[in-house]
Scaffold this motif. Structure first.
Motif, PDB file in Angstrom:
ATOM      1  N   GLU A   1       0.845  -1.187   0.000  1.00  0.00           N
ATOM      2  CA  GLU A   1       0.000   0.000   0.000  1.00  0.00           C
ATOM      3  C   GLU A   1       0.886   1.245   0.000  1.00  0.00           C
ATOM      4  OE1 GLU A   1      -3.139  -0.079  -0.356  1.00  0.00           O
ATOM      5  OE2 GLU A   1      -3.696  -2.136   0.168  1.00  0.00           O
ATOM      6  N   VAL A   2       0.297   2.373  -0.372  1.00  0.00           N
ATOM      7  CA  VAL A   2       1.027   3.643  -0.414  1.00  0.00           C
ATOM      8  C   VAL A   2       0.851   4.356   0.922  1.00  0.00           C
ATOM      9  CG1 VAL A   2       1.230   5.889  -1.549  1.00  0.00           C
ATOM     10  CG2 VAL A   2       0.735   3.827  -2.897  1.00  0.00           C
ATOM     11  N   GLY A   3       1.974   4.913   1.453  1.00  0.00           N
ATOM     12  CA  GLY A   3       1.937   5.630   2.713  1.00  0.00           C
ATOM     13  C   GLY A   3       2.592   6.992   2.602  1.00  0.00           C
TER      14      GLY A   3
ATOM     15  N   VAL B   1       2.046   6.803   7.359  1.00  0.00           N
ATOM     16  CA  VAL B   1       0.624   6.607   7.593  1.00  0.00           C
ATOM     17  C   VAL B   1       0.008   5.986   6.349  1.00  0.00           C
ATOM     18  CG1 VAL B   1      -1.552   7.736   8.116  1.00  0.00           C
ATOM     19  CG2 VAL B   1       0.550   8.542   9.184  1.00  0.00           C
ATOM     20  N   VAL B   2      -0.654   4.857   6.549  1.00  0.00           N
ATOM     21  CA  VAL B   2      -1.229   4.085   5.443  1.00  0.00           C
ATOM     22  C   VAL B   2      -2.720   3.919   5.694  1.00  0.00           C
ATOM     23  CG1 VAL B   2      -1.142   1.931   4.139  1.00  0.00           C
ATOM     24  CG2 VAL B   2       0.945   2.862   5.149  1.00  0.00           C
TER      25      VAL B   2
ATOM     26  N   LYS C   1       0.808   1.448  15.209  1.00  0.00           N
ATOM     27  CA  LYS C   1      -0.512   1.906  15.637  1.00  0.00           C
ATOM     28  C   LYS C   1      -1.561   1.448  14.631  1.00  0.00           C
ATOM     29  CE  LYS C   1       1.465   6.214  17.485  1.00  0.00           C
ATOM     30  NZ  LYS C   1       1.469   7.697  17.333  1.00  0.00           N
ATOM     31  N   ILE C   2      -2.743   1.133  15.128  1.00  0.00           N
ATOM     32  CA  ILE C   2      -3.883   0.798  14.268  1.00  0.00           C
ATOM     33  C   ILE C   2      -5.089   1.568  14.800  1.00  0.00           C
ATOM     34  CG2 ILE C   2      -5.399  -1.001  13.383  1.00  0.00           C
ATOM     35  CD1 ILE C   2      -3.164  -2.998  13.806  1.00  0.00           C
TER      36      ILE C   2
ATOM     37  N   ILE D   1       3.097   3.064  10.522  1.00  0.00           N
ATOM     38  CA  ILE D   1       4.267   2.202  10.409  1.00  0.00           C
ATOM     39  C   ILE D   1       5.473   2.937  10.992  1.00  0.00           C
ATOM     40  CG2 ILE D   1       5.681   0.814   8.863  1.00  0.00           C
ATOM     41  CD1 ILE D   1       2.687   0.078   8.919  1.00  0.00           C
ATOM     42  N   TYR D   2       6.195   2.283  11.890  1.00  0.00           N
ATOM     43  CA  TYR D   2       7.392   2.893  12.490  1.00  0.00           C
ATOM     44  C   TYR D   2       8.630   2.289  11.846  1.00  0.00           C
ATOM     45  CZ  TYR D   2      10.823   4.398  15.940  1.00  0.00           C
ATOM     46  OH  TYR D   2      11.914   4.961  16.555  1.00  0.00           O
TER      47      TYR D   2
END
Length: 590
Positions: free
Chosen positions: A86-88, A441-442, A476-477, A495-496
């Protein structure tokens, strides 16, 4: 609160490290997963590149010729990764440089976009000229700081002393454990000896009781059968023999008692007296009693020899007395036997208790030692925290009365800076984006969000650095759907990604990249292109190039594949060269 220290020099951006082979391999895998389709149609092959072998097999059919060519593929070792991409969008953690009170920004030493190191001088500030602060606050904080520094030094001294004492206590506890272990071993041996002695006494008593019971049975039998002068004489002589044995034993004990003395000093004079003087009279009384009994039996023997009526009556009385005596003695011996059994049980319990007590003392000493050290560490940490808090208070009060240079609180890039002039309390002088990590962030559709979990491994490929595949994790979600006018429900996943080992990568806020959520992967495996593998009749084979230039068909066992590369489990080794076969059709008119 920023840290205020002396002047320093601005640091330059550190040199960058090269990307390792494993990361290149991961990036290639990620790039392959981005391919959505392969366009169909005619394929033109130009045999000019290095690595395309001149091997060919020509087949003519009518007006066309089929020429086979072979491309070399080296068996390498690497990773295969399969997942969803996916793109973030990149977000940096920004650190705000501000104060809890108003200041006047006199000068900036950095500009937006500049890289700074922690401790670099970034600004020069003073208190606003119209502000009047109470200097007594500084004196109070200074006194408190000095007091806490002294307390810290005292605590450190006490800590060092306590550690030394605790070490001594630990050694003493270890020595106690060792002594108790030895004592326990000695106690076990002593218990064995004592128990053996008690058991021997117990068995001796059992034998005595058995003998007495037999003697009692014989006496009762003799009494039932009636008087017989010869048997009476024989019994009297037997009893005399027993009494003579007892007299002999008493005489031995008497002589031994006479040789044992107790010596002591009284007024400079050494005195001695028999230590068993209180036993001598008892021994003499026993001997006298036994001798009287012998006289009685000798009188009975004389009567029995005369075979008189009086002899029979005396014999009956004597047998009844003997039976009574035997019954009484058996009763006492049985009580002694019971007492011996209790003694054995008591000895076992006492020895076991002594041994367990020693072990308990040792274990408790170790626990006390560890607890003491823990308490000391806690107290020292609390003292250090108090000093740290006092230092922060002192820094703030120092700024109240002094002009100060402001230092960068971390490494990173300056993102924003304020204008020269007055800065209100809590307003930013500047913000610095930390460069040791980045968050992407995705947005994940509701159909796929359940496949994502915290801590899940991912790969990040930034569009600005496509040659790097960066390992990252889901940090995180969001449980609330993303806002927007789209009819598709999606959720934000963060995503970290650590950048500590990638100095050459400079990330700016808003950069984009691909995030691959790893669903399955194999690491450090033998790999070749899946196109090199041929499957026929359930067997998988490859065409391997020999050092002589010849080709051979080799059977292989394959494992995991991402559709582009395949894992080789057996049949090939790293460095082998396999051939990828292709065909070119040439028309006669060409």
């Amino acid at each position: 609160m920023v840290k205020l220290l002396g002047k320093g020099n601005k640091a330059e951006k550190p040199k960058k490290a090269e990307m390792n082979e494993a990361q290149l391999r991961l990036h290639k895998a990620a790039q392959k997963r981005k391919m959505k389709a392969v366009a169909g149609g005619a394929v033109a092959v130009v045999v000019v590149a290095a690595g395309v072998m001149g091997y060919q097999a020509t087949t003519s059919t009518g007006t066309s010729t089929v020429q086979n060519t072979y491309k070399e593929e080296v068996v390498t070792r690497g990773d295969i990764v399969v997942g969803v991409t996916e793109v973030g969008t990149a977000q940096l953690e920004d650190i705000e440089v501000s104060f809890e009170f108003a200041v006047e920004l006199k000068e900036l030493f950095v500009t937006a976009g500049e890289y700074v190191k922690e401790g670099d001088i970034v600004a020069y500030c003073t208190l606003p000229e119209d502000e009047d602060y109470d200097d007594s606050k500084y004196d109070s904080a200074d006194e408190e700081y000095d007091s806490l520094v002294l307390a810290l030094k005292t605590a450190q001294t006490e800590y060092d002393s306590a550690v030394l004492q605790a070490e001594i206590d630990r050694l003493e506890a270890a020595l106690t454990l060792q002594n108790n272990s030895v004592s326990g071993t000695k106690a076990e041996y002593q218990m064995g000896y004592d128990l053996a002695s008690l058991q021997l006494t117990y068995e001796s008593l059992e034998k005595e009781i058995a003998d007495l019971e037999k003697e009692l049975a014989d006496a009762e039998e003799d009494l039932a059968e009636g008087y017989d002068a010869d048997e009476a004489i024989e019994e009297y002589e037997y009893q005399i023999g027993k009494l003579e044995s007892k007299i002999a034993q008493c005489e031995v004990e008497y002589k031994h008692a006479l040789t044992c003395t107790y010596t002591y000093e009284s007024g400079g004079t050494w005195c001695s007296f028999p230590s068993y003087s209180h036993d001598l009279s008892g021994l003499l009384n026993s001997i006298e009693g036994y001798e009287d009994d012998i006289d009685d039996y000798e009188r009975l023997i004389e009567l029995a020899e005369e075979d008189s009526v009086e002899a029979e009556e005396d014999w009956i009385d004597e047998m009844e007395d003997l039976i009574d005596d035997l019954e009484t003695e058996i009763s006492w011996k049985q009580k002694e036997l019971l007492a011996e059994s209790y003694s054995i049980s008591l000895a076992e319990a006492e020895i076991e208790s002594t041994y367990q007590e020693g072990v308990y003392v040792s274990d408790t000493a170790q626990l006390v030692y560890e607890t003491t050290l823990l308490q000391i560490d806690i107290e020292l940490e609390l003292a250090a925290l108090e000093v740290e808090q006092a230092q922060e208070n002192l820094d703030e009060f120092e700024f109240d009365v002094l002009e100060e240079l402001v230092q960068a609180p971390c490494d990173g890039y300056v993102m924003t800076v304020a204008d020269i002039g007055d800065i209100n309390a809590y307003n930013d002088i500047m913000t610095i984006g930390k460069d040791d990590a980045v968050e992407l962030v995705v947005s994940i559709d509701q159909e796929d969000i359940n496949d994502v979990e915290l801590g899940m491994d991912t790969l990040v490929v930034l569009d600005a650095y496509e040659e790097y595949a960066l390992p990252a994790t889901v940090s995180k979600i969001s449980v609330s759907p993303s806002s927007g006018i789209s009819t598709t429900v999606s959720y934000t996943v963060t995503i970290y990604c650590e950048l500590t080992d990638y100095d050459e990568i400079v990330v700016y806020e808003g950069m984009t990249g691909n995030v691959t959520f790893i669903q399955e992967a194999v690491n450090d495996s033998l790999l070749i292109s899946s196109k090199c593998v041929t499957t026929e009749n359930g067997k998988q084979t490859v065409l391997r190039l020999l050092p002589t230039g010849d080709m051979e068909v080799v059977e292989v066992t394959t494992g995991f594949s991402d559709g582009f590369d395949v894992e080789i489990l057996s049949g090939l080794e790293e460095g082998d060269i396999v051939l990828l076969e292709s065909a070119v059709v040439q028309n006669a008119t060409n």
